[in-house]
Enzyme design. Structure first.
Site, PDB file in Angstrom:
ATOM      1  N   ASN A   9      40.959 -26.470 -12.396  1.00 55.04           N
ATOM      2  CA  ASN A   9      42.097 -25.694 -11.905  1.00 55.04           C
ATOM      3  C   ASN A   9      41.809 -25.321 -10.453  1.00 55.04           C
ATOM      4  O   ASN A   9      41.002 -24.447 -10.187  1.00 55.04           O
ATOM      5  CB  ASN A   9      42.273 -24.442 -12.782  1.00 55.04           C
ATOM      6  CG  ASN A   9      43.379 -23.532 -12.283  1.00 55.04           C
ATOM      7  OD1 ASN A   9      44.117 -23.880 -11.352  1.00 55.04           O
ATOM      8  ND2 ASN A   9      43.499 -22.365 -12.900  1.00 55.04           N
ATOM      9  N   LYS A  11      43.688 -23.911  -8.426  1.00 48.04           N
ATOM     10  CA  LYS A  11      44.380 -22.660  -8.018  1.00 48.04           C
ATOM     11  C   LYS A  11      45.053 -22.865  -6.657  1.00 48.04           C
ATOM     12  O   LYS A  11      45.466 -23.984  -6.337  1.00 48.04           O
ATOM     13  CB  LYS A  11      43.401 -21.476  -8.046  1.00 48.04           C
ATOM     14  CG  LYS A  11      42.686 -21.366  -9.406  1.00 48.04           C
ATOM     15  CD  LYS A  11      41.972 -20.071  -9.616  1.00 48.04           C
ATOM     16  CE  LYS A  11      41.277 -20.100 -10.982  1.00 48.04           C
ATOM     17  NZ  LYS A  11      40.610 -18.842 -11.306  1.00 48.04           N
ATOM     18  N   HIS A  93      47.949 -18.526 -17.597  1.00 51.30           N
ATOM     19  CA  HIS A  93      46.691 -18.192 -16.912  1.00 51.30           C
ATOM     20  C   HIS A  93      46.642 -16.695 -16.616  1.00 51.30           C
ATOM     21  O   HIS A  93      47.672 -16.084 -16.330  1.00 51.30           O
ATOM     22  CB  HIS A  93      46.560 -19.004 -15.618  1.00 51.30           C
ATOM     23  CG  HIS A  93      45.180 -18.917 -15.044  1.00 51.30           C
ATOM     24  ND1 HIS A  93      44.776 -17.855 -14.268  1.00 51.30           N
ATOM     25  CD2 HIS A  93      44.098 -19.727 -15.196  1.00 51.30           C
ATOM     26  CE1 HIS A  93      43.503 -18.035 -13.956  1.00 51.30           C
ATOM     27  NE2 HIS A  93      43.070 -19.155 -14.504  1.00 51.30           N
ATOM     28  N   GLU A  95      45.792 -15.108 -14.099  1.00 49.34           N
ATOM     29  CA  GLU A  95      46.329 -14.701 -12.794  1.00 49.34           C
ATOM     30  C   GLU A  95      47.842 -14.605 -12.842  1.00 49.34           C
ATOM     31  O   GLU A  95      48.448 -13.753 -12.173  1.00 49.34           O
ATOM     32  CB  GLU A  95      45.829 -15.671 -11.707  1.00 49.34           C
ATOM     33  CG  GLU A  95      44.340 -15.419 -11.428  1.00 49.34           C
ATOM     34  CD  GLU A  95      43.504 -16.652 -11.175  1.00 49.34           C
ATOM     35  OE1 GLU A  95      44.048 -17.704 -10.787  1.00 49.34           O
ATOM     36  OE2 GLU A  95      42.261 -16.563 -11.369  1.00 49.34           O
ATOM     37  N   GLU A 163      39.787 -17.867 -21.713  1.00 44.90           N
ATOM     38  CA  GLU A 163      39.226 -17.457 -20.421  1.00 44.90           C
ATOM     39  C   GLU A 163      39.175 -15.929 -20.354  1.00 44.90           C
ATOM     40  O   GLU A 163      40.174 -15.285 -20.024  1.00 44.90           O
ATOM     41  CB  GLU A 163      40.113 -17.971 -19.276  1.00 44.90           C
ATOM     42  CG  GLU A 163      40.299 -19.473 -19.246  1.00 44.90           C
ATOM     43  CD  GLU A 163      40.676 -19.971 -17.846  1.00 44.90           C
ATOM     44  OE1 GLU A 163      39.821 -20.618 -17.242  1.00 44.90           O
ATOM     45  OE2 GLU A 163      41.773 -19.686 -17.363  1.00 44.90           O
ATOM     46  N   GLY A 169      36.123 -16.053 -11.891  1.00 47.67           N
ATOM     47  CA  GLY A 169      35.877 -15.867 -10.461  1.00 47.67           C
ATOM     48  C   GLY A 169      34.852 -14.784 -10.150  1.00 47.67           C
ATOM     49  O   GLY A 169      34.724 -14.358  -9.008  1.00 47.67           O
ATOM     50  N   SER A 209      33.836 -18.792 -14.686  1.00 45.34           N
ATOM     51  CA  SER A 209      32.535 -18.961 -14.023  1.00 45.34           C
ATOM     52  C   SER A 209      31.679 -20.084 -14.602  1.00 45.34           C
ATOM     53  O   SER A 209      30.451 -20.008 -14.580  1.00 45.34           O
ATOM     54  CB  SER A 209      31.768 -17.630 -13.999  1.00 45.34           C
ATOM     55  OG  SER A 209      32.470 -16.679 -13.208  1.00 45.34           O
TER      56      SER A 209
HETATM   57  P1  13P Z   1      36.384 -19.752 -12.185  1.00 46.84           P
HETATM   58  O1  13P Z   1      35.746 -20.993 -12.744  1.00 46.84           O
HETATM   59  O2  13P Z   1      36.515 -19.777 -10.684  1.00 46.84           O
HETATM   60  O3  13P Z   1      35.788 -18.507 -12.735  1.00 46.84           O
HETATM   61  O4  13P Z   1      37.911 -19.769 -12.701  1.00 46.84           O
HETATM   62  C1  13P Z   1      38.160 -20.019 -14.045  1.00 46.84           C
HETATM   63  C2  13P Z   1      39.609 -20.207 -14.229  1.00 46.84           C
HETATM   64  O5  13P Z   1      40.393 -19.297 -14.074  1.00 46.84           O
HETATM   65  C3  13P Z   1      40.092 -21.557 -14.582  1.00 46.84           C
HETATM   66  O6  13P Z   1      41.443 -21.529 -14.931  1.00 46.84           O
END
Ligand code: 13P
Length: 247
Positions: A9, A11, A93, A95, A163, A169, A209
């Site tokens: 992803n 983002k 997601h 976010e 997740e 992150g 992560s």
């Molecule tokens: P990170 O791997 O940067 O923690 O993000 C995970 C994520 O949100 C994948 O959709």
């Protein structure tokens, strides 16, 4: 369960230049053939990625509109995504839930629409740190999972991505035991509330992560069927290491 599935992803990251480099690194990488590999570029780069990336890697969007396109300024429809060659969409997601404010009902409707139109759905769920600390991890995850279950026409084309929000992150990856515990509970929920068949065939992938150093231990867990990778998916060789962590 099923074929190992690894999604990257990206983002809201990248430029034409950095994405050209990433695609070239992915094209050069040696990827385990027995893994479903998917990358989710920002919408504006999907066309570029689709036309330059090896067809061994499928394309996902990071979001889609809840119904047919039309007068919805700023949105991207499922039909448009299919038109440019996307096979998957990431929905729910954290976010989008916690930064942008999408709720379970809306996410469920998006999932149903995308599936009905033939896109695969990477259906994300996960608890906040405060939920975990209050002992509500299962409650929150089951509520989010139920919203998908209540909405979707079938489970044939769904991958569940667990997740935990506190792991996204932050560099604080869930331990293999923490992730396995939730994955097993999710599979058990599917068994009780959907069917034995769906529980055993639906892939449940972990995100938060994940990196080249921690993927191997996570991948050994019985109910971890792959990963959804954020930051580490922006580096081609590291993403390849994660893809190749299949056990
Ligand atoms: P990170 O791997 O940067 O923690 O993000 C995970 C994520 O949100 C994948 O959709």
């Amino acid at each position: 369960t099923g074929k190992f599935f690894v999604g990257g992803n990206w983002k809201c990251n990248g430029t034409k230049e950095s994405i050209t480099k990433l695609v070239s690194d992915l094209n050069d990488a040696k990827l385990e053939s027995d893994v479903d590999v998917v990358v989710a570029p920002p919408f504006v780069y999907i066309d570029q990625v689709k036309s330059s990336l090896t067809d061994k890697i499928e394309i996902s969007a990071q979001n889609s509109w809840v119904s047919k396109g039309g007068a919805f300024t700023g949105e991207i429809s499922v039909e448009q995504l299919k038109d440019i060659g996307a096979k998957w969409v990431i929905l729910g997601h954290s976010e989008r839930r916690h930064v942008i404010g999408e709720d379970d009902l809306f996410i469920g409707k998006k999932a149903a629409y995308a599936l009905n139109e033939g896109l695969g759905v990477i259906a994300c769920i996960g608890e906040l740190l405060e939920d975990r600390e209050a002992g509500k991890t299962f409650d929150v995850c089951f509520t989010q999972l139920k919203a998908y279950a209540d909405a979707v026409p079938s489970w044939d084309n769904i991958v569940i991505a667990y997740e935990p929000v506190w792991a996204i992150g932050t560099g604080k990856v869930a331990s293999p035991q923490q992730a396995q515990e939730v994955h097993a509970a999710l599979r058990d929920w599917l068994k009780k509330n959907v069917s034995d068949e769906v529980a055993s065939k639906t892939r449940i992938i972990y995100g938060g992560s994940v990196n080249g150093g921690n993927c191997a231990e996570l991948a050994k867990q019985e109910d971890i069927d792959g990963f959804l990778v954020g930051g580490a998916s922006l580096k081609g060789p590291e993403f390849a290491t994660i893809v190749n962590s299949v056990t």
